[in-house]
Enzyme design. Structure first.
Site, PDB file in Angstrom:
ATOM      1  N   LYS A  54      37.602-122.112  22.489  1.00 56.11           N
ATOM      2  CA  LYS A  54      36.452-123.179  22.995  1.00 56.11           C
ATOM      3  C   LYS A  54      36.544-124.288  22.170  1.00 56.11           C
ATOM      4  O   LYS A  54      36.300-125.405  22.578  1.00 56.11           O
ATOM      5  CB  LYS A  54      35.225-122.199  22.535  1.00 56.11           C
ATOM      6  CG  LYS A  54      34.789-121.160  23.408  1.00 56.11           C
ATOM      7  CD  LYS A  54      33.604-120.347  22.949  1.00 56.11           C
ATOM      8  CE  LYS A  54      33.468-119.053  23.825  1.00 56.11           C
ATOM      9  NZ  LYS A  54      32.597-118.008  23.234  1.00 56.11           N
ATOM     10  N   GLN A  98      29.099-116.959  18.364  1.00 56.38           N
ATOM     11  CA  GLN A  98      29.944-115.870  18.884  1.00 56.38           C
ATOM     12  C   GLN A  98      29.548-114.444  18.612  1.00 56.38           C
ATOM     13  O   GLN A  98      29.372-114.109  17.389  1.00 56.38           O
ATOM     14  CB  GLN A  98      31.559-116.142  18.382  1.00 56.38           C
ATOM     15  CG  GLN A  98      32.782-115.186  18.734  1.00 56.38           C
ATOM     16  CD  GLN A  98      32.829-115.653  20.504  1.00 56.38           C
ATOM     17  OE1 GLN A  98      32.863-116.840  20.805  1.00 56.38           O
ATOM     18  NE2 GLN A  98      32.811-114.635  21.160  1.00 56.38           N
ATOM     19  N   ASP A 121      24.718-121.680  25.762  1.00 53.14           N
ATOM     20  CA  ASP A 121      25.105-120.250  26.551  1.00 53.14           C
ATOM     21  C   ASP A 121      24.049-119.841  27.443  1.00 53.14           C
ATOM     22  O   ASP A 121      24.225-119.085  28.264  1.00 53.14           O
ATOM     23  CB  ASP A 121      25.228-119.294  25.256  1.00 53.14           C
ATOM     24  CG  ASP A 121      26.697-118.871  25.328  1.00 53.14           C
ATOM     25  OD1 ASP A 121      27.606-119.223  25.783  1.00 53.14           O
ATOM     26  OD2 ASP A 121      27.069-118.350  24.055  1.00 53.14           O
TER      27      ASP A 121
END
Ligand code: NAP
Length: 303
Positions: A54, A98, A121
């Site tokens: 990422k 995460q 997200d």
């Protein structure tokens, strides 16, 4: 082979190029670039490799990127305070925590603390609600379903009036993609059915699908006879079915991955199909970048 392959690896490159040029333009006109922070707790090797990818991708498209790694025993209160710090940081447009988090931390509490306008997200209940309402309310569709929809659109598959059948009803794939495909708007306007483990006659539902989206996590669940000739088949499943020596280094073993669809047989019947690996997989991080760019554009009032 009759089906056209929809390759996530190629679509990823197209979208990342588009993001890179838009970032350069915004930098020139507004003097800012998108900022993304990834928060990693502990040293889980899989999480490290996701976060690294990422950050690498964010760097490639010209974002400011921060990787904030915290010890596995960080108290929950400290993690909440860290998120608040980034919520209040004007240079940060996207905050990503995460998962999974260690057991002593309430994952829901953490995710719900992220400012919904930085929740790239798309998991915050506010963004789930916005997605459900649809139209201009939608800010950050969750990345995997967002990627699936983008693949279907870029492949030129007609969605309006199409019968879409989604296999799986998880909060991260099945439910959001079903919701997105039924909305009024481009790349949607479909008639949607969701099937799951309690569905009767799953095969009959799948056979009706013009677009079949499979996210069950069961290798070869979908048989070729379940597929309508010419259908678009999106295989989200990623299943480790064994190991093989790496092509680069034969002394190192790597996972053998399979999707949820019997690819070799299905590709002779479908009109379009995604491979595993190289299909939906590369799209998730790509759409995370797009959501982070969108977060800055909303803030600047240019979206
Ligand atoms: P999940 O949370 O385990 O949900 C799986 C869903 O599939 C559940 O709703 C389950 O039904 C349904 N299901 C399981 N077996 C079934 C069967 N035999 N018949 C009908 N329905 C069945 O999984 P997920 O997170 O959505 O992920 C699904 C797959 O996609 C996994 O392989 C995952 O690794 C992959 N994935 C890939 C990406 C990516 O490529 N970027 C991202 C996310 C997920 P019930 O609700 O009835 O149990």
């Amino acid at each position: 082979m009759s089906a056209k392959l929809i390759k996530g690896t190629e679509i990823r490159e197209e979208i990342l190029e588009e993001i890179t040029s838009e970032v350069a333009k915004i930098k020139e006109e507004h003097g800012v670039v998108p900022g993304l922070v990834t928060i990693l707790v502990g040293e889980n090797p899989a999480s490290i490799s996701y976060v690294t990818l990422k950050i690498k991708t964010a760097h490639r498209v010209g974002f400011t990127e921060i990787q904030d790694t915290q010890p596995i025993d960080i108290p929950e209160a400290d993690l909440l305070a860290l998120i608040e710090k980034y919520n209040n940081d004007d240079t940060i447009n996207g905050i990503l925590v995460q998962l999974p988090l260690p057991d002593h931390i309430d994952e829901k509490k953490i995710l719900n603390t992220i400012d919904p306008d930085k929740d790239v997200d798309g998991f915050h209940p506010v963004n789930v609600g916005r997605l459900m309402i649809g139209g201009n309310e939608v800010k950050f569709p969750p990345c995997t379903p967002f990627g699936i929809q983008e693949m279907i659109v870029r492949a030129g598959v007609e969605t309006s009036g199409a019968e879409v059948v989604v296999v799986g009803r998880s909060n991260i794939v099945g439910k959001p993609i079903a919701n997105m495909m039924l909305q009024k708007g481009d790349g949607a306007n479909s008639t949607v059915t969701i099937v799951h483990t309690r569905t009767k006659n799953m095969e009959e539902h799948c056979k009706r699908a013009d677009i079949l989206i499979v996210a069950a996590g069961v290798p070869n669940l979908v048989k070729p006879e379940w597929i309508k000739p010419g259908a678009c088949v999106i295989d989200v499943g990623v299943n480790r079915v064994g190991e093989k020596p790496s092509a680069k280094d034969p002394n190192r073993m790597v996972a053998v991955l399979r999707g949820d669809v019997d690819f070799d047989a299905a590709k002779e019947i479908a009109g379009y199909i995604t491979p595993v690996p190289g299909g939906v997989g590369p799209m998730t991080i790509t759409m995370l970048m797009l959501n982070t760019l969108k977060a800055l554009k909303y803030k600047l009032g240019i979206m």
